[in-house]
Design a protein around this motif. Structure first.
Motif, PDB file in Angstrom:
ATOM      1  N   CYS A  12       0.854  -1.140   0.072  1.00 30.57           N
ATOM      2  CA  CYS A  12       0.040   0.036  -0.159  1.00 30.57           C
ATOM      3  C   CYS A  12       0.846   1.283   0.121  1.00 30.57           C
ATOM      4  N   ASP A  13       0.714   2.102  -1.091  1.00 29.52           N
ATOM      5  CA  ASP A  13       1.691   3.003  -1.255  1.00 29.52           C
ATOM      6  C   ASP A  13       0.980   4.284  -2.009  1.00 29.52           C
ATOM      7  N   GLU A  14       1.229   5.497  -1.608  1.00 30.69           N
ATOM      8  CA  GLU A  14       0.524   6.579  -2.096  1.00 30.69           C
ATOM      9  C   GLU A  14       0.967   6.682  -3.884  1.00 30.69           C
ATOM     10  N   HIS A  15       1.991   6.089  -4.175  1.00 27.05           N
ATOM     11  CA  HIS A  15       2.381   6.231  -5.744  1.00 27.05           C
ATOM     12  C   HIS A  15       2.034   4.674  -6.339  1.00 27.05           C
ATOM     13  N   GLY A  16       1.209   4.090  -5.715  1.00 26.35           N
ATOM     14  CA  GLY A  16       0.736   2.824  -6.432  1.00 26.35           C
ATOM     15  C   GLY A  16      -0.529   3.206  -7.422  1.00 26.35           C
ATOM     16  N   GLN A  17      -1.223   2.075  -7.677  1.00 27.19           N
ATOM     17  CA  GLN A  17      -2.118   2.195  -8.755  1.00 27.19           C
ATOM     18  C   GLN A  17      -3.494   1.941  -7.523  1.00 27.19           C
ATOM     19  N   ALA A  18      -4.493   3.081  -8.058  1.00 29.30           N
ATOM     20  CA  ALA A  18      -5.825   2.905  -7.516  1.00 29.30           C
ATOM     21  C   ALA A  18      -6.536   2.166  -8.441  1.00 29.30           C
ATOM     22  N   ARG A  19      -7.486   1.063  -7.896  1.00 32.88           N
ATOM     23  CA  ARG A  19      -8.315   0.278  -8.547  1.00 32.88           C
ATOM     24  C   ARG A  19      -9.403   0.363  -8.473  1.00 32.88           C
ATOM     25  N   PRO A  20     -10.424   0.237  -9.413  1.00 31.78           N
ATOM     26  CA  PRO A  20     -11.799  -0.023  -9.200  1.00 31.78           C
ATOM     27  C   PRO A  20     -11.868  -1.200  -8.382  1.00 31.78           C
ATOM     28  N   SER A  21     -13.175  -1.384  -7.530  1.00 31.14           N
ATOM     29  CA  SER A  21     -13.429  -2.473  -6.879  1.00 31.14           C
ATOM     30  C   SER A  21     -13.525  -3.897  -7.584  1.00 31.14           C
ATOM     31  N   ARG A  22     -14.045  -3.724  -8.672  1.00 26.66           N
ATOM     32  CA  ARG A  22     -14.143  -4.935  -9.691  1.00 26.66           C
ATOM     33  C   ARG A  22     -12.965  -5.276 -10.248  1.00 26.66           C
ATOM     34  N   ALA A  23     -11.975  -4.696 -10.516  1.00 25.06           N
ATOM     35  CA  ALA A  23     -10.692  -4.900 -10.814  1.00 25.06           C
ATOM     36  C   ALA A  23      -9.719  -5.369  -9.758  1.00 25.06           C
ATOM     37  N   PHE A  24     -10.020  -4.985  -8.567  1.00 21.86           N
ATOM     38  CA  PHE A  24      -9.386  -5.419  -7.647  1.00 21.86           C
ATOM     39  C   PHE A  24      -9.688  -6.752  -7.094  1.00 21.86           C
ATOM     40  N   LEU A  52       9.172  -1.788  -1.275  1.00 26.57           N
ATOM     41  CA  LEU A  52       8.390  -1.309  -2.223  1.00 26.57           C
ATOM     42  C   LEU A  52       9.040  -1.911  -3.654  1.00 26.57           C
ATOM     43  N   ALA A  53      10.445  -2.198  -3.711  1.00 23.61           N
ATOM     44  CA  ALA A  53      10.872  -2.590  -4.933  1.00 23.61           C
ATOM     45  C   ALA A  53      10.575  -4.082  -5.167  1.00 23.61           C
ATOM     46  N   GLN A  54      10.578  -4.925  -3.913  1.00 22.69           N
ATOM     47  CA  GLN A  54      10.354  -6.115  -4.038  1.00 22.69           C
ATOM     48  C   GLN A  54       8.750  -6.468  -4.264  1.00 22.69           C
ATOM     49  N   ALA A  55       8.072  -5.655  -3.722  1.00 24.01           N
ATOM     50  CA  ALA A  55       6.588  -6.011  -4.180  1.00 24.01           C
ATOM     51  C   ALA A  55       6.206  -6.415  -5.434  1.00 24.01           C
ATOM     52  N   HIS A  56       4.952  -7.297  -5.595  1.00 23.52           N
ATOM     53  CA  HIS A  56       4.491  -7.661  -6.838  1.00 23.52           C
ATOM     54  C   HIS A  56       3.874  -6.692  -7.324  1.00 23.52           C
ATOM     55  N   GLY A  57       3.182  -5.524  -6.619  1.00 17.51           N
ATOM     56  CA  GLY A  57       2.017  -4.852  -6.769  1.00 17.51           C
ATOM     57  C   GLY A  57       1.966  -3.696  -6.021  1.00 17.51           C
ATOM     58  N   LYS A  58       1.532  -2.569  -6.081  1.00 18.51           N
ATOM     59  CA  LYS A  58       1.444  -1.364  -5.160  1.00 18.51           C
ATOM     60  C   LYS A  58       0.178  -0.921  -5.456  1.00 18.51           C
ATOM     61  N   LEU A  59      -0.674  -0.555  -4.454  1.00 18.26           N
ATOM     62  CA  LEU A  59      -2.190  -0.198  -4.227  1.00 18.26           C
ATOM     63  C   LEU A  59      -2.178   1.026  -3.457  1.00 18.26           C
ATOM     64  N   ALA A  60      -2.954   1.969  -4.302  1.00 18.18           N
ATOM     65  CA  ALA A  60      -2.834   3.283  -3.645  1.00 18.18           C
ATOM     66  C   ALA A  60      -4.498   3.487  -3.310  1.00 18.18           C
ATOM     67  N   PHE A  61      -5.012   4.259  -2.540  1.00 15.97           N
ATOM     68  CA  PHE A  61      -6.422   4.691  -2.057  1.00 15.97           C
ATOM     69  C   PHE A  61      -6.628   5.976  -2.434  1.00 15.97           C
ATOM     70  N   GLY A  62      -6.085   6.539  -3.679  1.00 15.48           N
ATOM     71  CA  GLY A  62      -6.204   7.692  -4.156  1.00 15.48           C
ATOM     72  C   GLY A  62      -5.187   8.530  -3.834  1.00 15.48           C
ATOM     73  N   PRO A  63      -5.376   9.933  -4.427  1.00 15.50           N
ATOM     74  CA  PRO A  63      -4.187  10.919  -4.066  1.00 15.50           C
ATOM     75  C   PRO A  63      -4.441  11.635  -2.797  1.00 15.50           C
ATOM     76  N   GLN A  64      -5.162  11.141  -1.680  1.00 12.07           N
ATOM     77  CA  GLN A  64      -5.374  11.862  -0.549  1.00 12.07           C
ATOM     78  C   GLN A  64      -4.381  10.914   0.362  1.00 12.07           C
ATOM     79  N   THR A  65      -3.899  11.603   1.651  1.00 10.82           N
ATOM     80  CA  THR A  65      -3.223  11.167   2.437  1.00 10.82           C
ATOM     81  C   THR A  65      -4.169  10.569   3.558  1.00 10.82           C
ATOM     82  N   TRP A  66      -4.197   9.265   4.215  1.00  8.07           N
ATOM     83  CA  TRP A  66      -5.019   8.595   4.997  1.00  8.07           C
ATOM     84  C   TRP A  66      -4.259   8.257   5.994  1.00  8.07           C
ATOM     85  N   PRO A  67      -4.722   8.470   7.199  1.00  2.00           N
ATOM     86  CA  PRO A  67      -4.485   8.003   8.558  1.00  2.00           C
ATOM     87  C   PRO A  67      -4.505   6.326   8.546  1.00  2.00           C
ATOM     88  N   HIS A  68      -3.192   5.928   9.275  1.00  2.00           N
ATOM     89  CA  HIS A  68      -3.146   4.522   9.169  1.00  2.00           C
ATOM     90  C   HIS A  68      -4.225   3.613   9.744  1.00  2.00           C
TER      91      HIS A  68
END
Length: 154
Positions: free
Chosen positions: A70-82, A112-128
């Motif tokens: 989970c990373d802010e620079h990851g790809q946001a996915r629609p729920s069906r794609a997820f 991050l480099a070793q992860a198979h993918g990166k997931l973002a929750f959108g462009p906002q910053t969210w509390p953990h």
């Protein structure tokens, strides 16, 4: 396929903690018929502050897993794609899917480099705590999409 949410830090009792627990239980129960689950939350404490120490604490939990960071620079996915991504990994024989949430400064570059993918929750910053709740809900939503439940509406 086991689904794990691996996170730095332990959440105190809070409404977010209860949300995470509720969605994890729901996803576990709904996912059984699909070969998904259990869904688990693993909270890890680093011995020292900083990304490197956090990476050291997380690393033992990542062995032999398909890792999505989970990373802010990851790809946001629609729920069906997820949901489709989770089903595809299961169908390819992945035994354990781990979603990793780092500490306050994010994940170490090597993780991050070793992860198979990166997931973002959108462009906002969210509390953990919110990130964990949103991830748990999206895992539950993915399971309900795959079961054909009316929970998700397009």
């Amino acid at each position: 396929m086991r689904l794990q949410i691996l996170a730095i830090g332990k959440l105190a009792r809070s409404p977010e903690t209860e949300l995470v627990k509720t969605y994890v239980e729901r996803a576990t129960n709904a996912g059984r018929s699909l070969g998904l689950g259990p869904v688990e939350v693993i909270e890890v404490e680093a011995r020292k502050p900083g990304k490197a120490a956090e990476a050291d604490a997380l690393r033992p939990y990542l062995a032999d897993a398909h890792v999505i960071a989970c990373d802010e620079h990851g790809q946001a996915r629609p729920s069906r794609a997820f949901a489709h991504e989770i089903a595809t990994l299961r169908d390819r024989g992945v035994r354990r899917l781990v979603f990793v949430i780092g500490g306050a400064d994010g994940l170490a570059p090597e993780l991050l480099a070793q992860a198979h993918g990166k997931l973002a929750f959108g462009p906002q910053t969210w509390p953990h705590a919110m990130a964990r709740a949103m991830l748990a809900e999206q895992v539950y939503r993915a399971v309900t999409i795959l079961t054909g439940s009316p929970y998700h509406r397009d």
